[in-house]
Write an enzyme that holds these catalytic residues in place. Structure first.
Site, PDB file in Angstrom:
ATOM      1  N   TYR A 116      17.271  29.516   8.415  1.00 32.70           N
ATOM      2  CA  TYR A 116      16.222  30.009   8.883  1.00 32.70           C
ATOM      3  C   TYR A 116      16.354  30.522  10.522  1.00 32.70           C
ATOM      4  O   TYR A 116      16.773  29.241  11.074  1.00 32.70           O
ATOM      5  CB  TYR A 116      14.879  29.480   8.840  1.00 32.70           C
ATOM      6  CG  TYR A 116      14.412  29.754   7.341  1.00 32.70           C
ATOM      7  CD1 TYR A 116      14.228  31.099   6.820  1.00 32.70           C
ATOM      8  CD2 TYR A 116      13.957  28.697   6.409  1.00 32.70           C
ATOM      9  CE1 TYR A 116      13.681  31.241   5.281  1.00 32.70           C
ATOM     10  CE2 TYR A 116      13.384  28.802   5.120  1.00 32.70           C
ATOM     11  CZ  TYR A 116      13.230  30.220   4.779  1.00 32.70           C
ATOM     12  OH  TYR A 116      12.547  30.425   3.339  1.00 32.70           O
ATOM     13  N   LYS A 129       0.683  -1.102   0.003  1.00 30.08           N
ATOM     14  CA  LYS A 129       0.065  -0.082  -0.215  1.00 30.08           C
ATOM     15  C   LYS A 129       0.947   1.224  -0.167  1.00 30.08           C
ATOM     16  O   LYS A 129       2.099   1.168   0.239  1.00 30.08           O
ATOM     17  CB  LYS A 129      -0.861   0.312   1.072  1.00 30.08           C
ATOM     18  CG  LYS A 129      -0.183   0.056   2.619  1.00 30.08           C
ATOM     19  CD  LYS A 129      -0.881  -0.724   3.549  1.00 30.08           C
ATOM     20  CE  LYS A 129      -0.320  -0.699   5.047  1.00 30.08           C
ATOM     21  NZ  LYS A 129      -1.162  -1.262   6.314  1.00 30.08           N
ATOM     22  N   ARG A 132     -10.408  -0.503  14.664  1.00 27.80           N
ATOM     23  CA  ARG A 132     -10.109   0.388  13.615  1.00 27.80           C
ATOM     24  C   ARG A 132     -11.091  -0.158  12.524  1.00 27.80           C
ATOM     25  O   ARG A 132     -11.892   0.545  12.239  1.00 27.80           O
ATOM     26  CB  ARG A 132      -8.636   0.251  13.166  1.00 27.80           C
ATOM     27  CG  ARG A 132      -8.240   1.145  12.372  1.00 27.80           C
ATOM     28  CD  ARG A 132      -6.710   1.259  11.935  1.00 27.80           C
ATOM     29  NE  ARG A 132      -6.015   0.192  11.246  1.00 27.80           N
ATOM     30  CZ  ARG A 132      -5.059  -0.219  10.706  1.00 27.80           C
ATOM     31  NH1 ARG A 132      -4.184   0.844  10.787  1.00 27.80           N
ATOM     32  NH2 ARG A 132      -4.579  -1.382  10.194  1.00 27.80           N
TER      33      ARG A 132
HETATM   34  C1  LIG Z   1      -0.052  -2.192   6.758  1.00 25.47           C
HETATM   35  C2  LIG Z   1      -0.755  -3.511   7.242  1.00 25.47           C
HETATM   36  C3  LIG Z   1       0.114  -4.572   7.307  1.00 25.47           C
HETATM   37  C4  LIG Z   1       1.556  -4.362   6.962  1.00 25.47           C
HETATM   38  O1  LIG Z   1       2.025  -4.023   8.452  1.00 25.47           O
HETATM   39  P1  LIG Z   1       3.714  -3.775   8.619  1.00 25.47           P
HETATM   40  O2  LIG Z   1       3.574  -3.242  10.175  1.00 25.47           O
HETATM   41  O3  LIG Z   1       4.156  -2.561   7.714  1.00 25.47           O
HETATM   42  O4  LIG Z   1       4.427  -5.140   8.333  1.00 25.47           O
HETATM   43  C5  LIG Z   1      -0.434  -5.712   7.599  1.00 25.47           C
HETATM   44  N1  LIG Z   1      -1.751  -6.070   7.814  1.00 25.47           N
HETATM   45  C6  LIG Z   1      -2.600  -4.972   7.402  1.00 25.47           C
HETATM   46  C7  LIG Z   1      -4.232  -5.067   7.642  1.00 25.47           C
HETATM   47  C8  LIG Z   1      -2.211  -3.636   7.159  1.00 25.47           C
HETATM   48  O5  LIG Z   1      -2.971  -2.537   7.265  1.00 25.47           O
END
Ligand SMILES: *Cc1c(COP(=O)(O)O)cnc(C)c1O
Length: 342
Positions: A243, A35, A126
């Protein structure tokens, strides 16, 4: 045209990290969370490389994110973790992870008999159907492939939440007997065999993050940002830079102005602690990071405009010194980098 900002992505290291998870997970199938455009490293390239290793399950968020990643290699499946939303096209080659009774009803009506997954919420509150209200008859008539849940505290090995969520999930899996069950991302995969079920969904660890103390030193760094030096100047002791003049030279030195800033994910939290390699030397950031530029104290290094500075950006260290999460550090890098796949 060449960009003064590069992200080098080591696909060998990525593949090695995936094999590390695959070896740990035993009989459970090892997928990959890709993702947010492969955690900022380019979903299409990540998918192509991991498919060569034998990875078949690729987890993304929405149908449009999956469409943007392009067609998957043969035999691979794209999963939409955010489920099947209004307006999604049920004919797309996607397995939605249905998160609510409403999404299940919508899928039944839009794509009767087509493969889907379901997410149970076992305590994170969630996404997913709450474990208290979950009953096997919710799945009636669904072509369910994988039943999922997700851990809230997998990076904290001693958290009682891990065993609580695992116990709740195992109870539901026993009652429902899905073809496959999956609970763990990278952190959960490190919690041991009891957390692997039939499949794991690692993300962070594939990209060189350290998801759990057990993985420290085991996973190779994958992404290395580097930026071109635009200007070099000499300053005298007592002169300030950047800055708000928050940095003052304590000795005569040379400053290099580098083509990276907080708009490139090099956040102001690194102003006081960031380091870059210039001609093999570790150099400190001098003064506040600006939107597009960072000043670096290069001492007496003989660097010139057109030379490159490589950021010291090992995710676990960068998170520790900046107080940011490894996830934010990766996904926040932004879109101005020219990606170079090694
Ligand atoms: C993002 C996600 C993962 C991967 O998690 P990591 O901590 O990056 O390994 C796995 N399962 C779900 C449902 C997620 O949203």
């Amino acid at each position: 045209m060449t960009s003064p900002l590069r992200l080098s992505i080591d696909l060998q290291a990525l593949a090695g990290n995936w094999r590390w998870f695959d070896a740990r997970s035993g009989a459970a199938e090892t997928g990959a969370a890709v993702k947010a455009d492969g955690y900022g490293l380019g979903a299409a390239a990540v998918i192509a490389r991991l498919a060569e290793e034998g990875c078949r399950d690729f987890y993304m968020t929405t149908y449009d994110e999956i469409a943007a990643a392009g067609p998957l290699p043969p035999g691979c499946t794209a999963y939409a973790l955010h489920g099947f939303r209004q307006g999604d096209d049920p004919r797309m080659p996607v397995v939605p992870v249905l998160n609510s009774k409403e999404q299940i009803a919508h899928w039944r009506q839009a794509a009767p008999g087509r493969a889907c997954d379901v997410m149970v919420d076992t305590g994170m509150n969630r996404l997913g159907i709450g474990w208290r209200e979950f009953t096997a008859d919710l799945l009636a008539g669904l072509n369910l492939r994988t039943l999922h849940s997700h851990l809230a505290c997998s990076d904290e090995p001693d958290s009682p939440m891990n065993t609580e969520q695992r116990t709740r999930f195992a109870g539901i899996v026993d009652a429902v007997r899905p073809a496959r069950a999956a609970l763990s991302g990278s952190g959960g995969a490190c919690l041991g065999r009891a957390y692997h079920f039939g499949a794991i969904r690692p993300g962070l660890g594939l990209y060189g993050g350290v998801p759990h103390p057990a993985a420290a030193g085991q996973l190779a760094s994958v992404a290395a940002p580097a930026a071109e030096i635009l200007q070099v100047r000499a300053v005298a002791a007592g002169e300030s830079a950047g800055y708000n003049a928050r940095w003052t030279a304590t000795r005569p030195t040379r400053l290099a102005t580098v083509n990276i800033g907080y708009a490139d994910g090099y956040l102001r939290a690194f102003s006081s602690c960031g380091e870059m390699l210039v001609q093999g030397r570790r150099c400190r950031v001098a003064g506040r990071i600006s939107m597009d530029l960072t000043i670096v104290d290069i001492g007496d290094a003989d660097a010139r405009p057109g030379d490159w500075a490589t950021l010291v950006y090992s995710l676990a260290d960068a998170a520790r010194i900046s107080g940011l999460s490894q996830y934010e550090l990766l996904t926040g890098l932004g879109h101005r980098y020219q990606r170079r796949y090694l």
